[in-house]
Design an enzyme around this catalytic site. Sequence first.
Site, PDB file in Angstrom:
ATOM      1  N   GLY A  47       0.822  -1.205   0.000  1.00 43.37           N
ATOM      2  CA  GLY A  47       0.000   0.000   0.000  1.00 43.37           C
ATOM      3  C   GLY A  47       0.853   1.250   0.000  1.00 43.37           C
ATOM      4  N   CYS A  48       0.288   2.349   0.441  1.00 35.23           N
ATOM      5  CA  CYS A  48       0.982   3.634   0.443  1.00 35.23           C
ATOM      6  C   CYS A  48       2.277   3.560   1.243  1.00 35.23           C
ATOM      7  CB  CYS A  48       0.070   4.706   1.033  1.00 35.23           C
ATOM      8  SG  CYS A  48       0.853   6.332   1.141  1.00 35.23           S
TER       9      CYS A  48
END
Length: 216
Positions: A47-48
């Site tokens: 993810g981020c």
Amino acid sequence: MKIIKSVFTFMTIFFLISCLGFSKKEEVRKATFIQTKETKVAYFASGCFWCVEAIFESVKGVKEAVSGYAGGHTLNPTYKLIGTGNTGHSETVAVYYNPTKVSFETLVTVYFGSHDPTTVNGQHPDYGSQYRSIAFYSNDKEKNIIENTISKLNKDIYKGKIATEVIQHTKFYEAEEYHQDFERRNPNQGYVKAVSVPRLNKFKKKFPELLKKNGH
């Protein structure tokens, strides 16, 4: 008119709480950490990278975590290019660690314990191939640790639904300077408050025994 207004409101909220919603015009890159004889490097995508970086930097034995891009085919990717989802790369964090204080196996435990590995191409609220879950290995020993962990988790917890890719590490591109230590340097940013901090706190609550004491 109401429909247009609703769509505009939705898009505004999305970019306020999305990793993709923050950007700067400059594409400056500079070395943020130099590997030493006492450190090894592991690479993870989940993810981020703002979230992932902050999580690994809270783990004792980790010297530094650097945000960047890996796993794709595009040379010298930038944050802007990554956002298209066409580079093949995923937002990745290079974890510099002292193997006498924390093992690669423990880092893999941190990795799988700090995100949902069953989500295909994303981690809420960020979706796209650039946010997919990838555990990178640099040798057969690391590959076996990752695969054995996945097998155990698939059997005991996720019932065969883990979507994490296991890929041999080849090239890591460091992200632009303004992404480094983003959570620490931007505590009041919308995404940080709504997503990064809650995700970090959830990890800390789950693995208190792995955390640094007083930041060291």
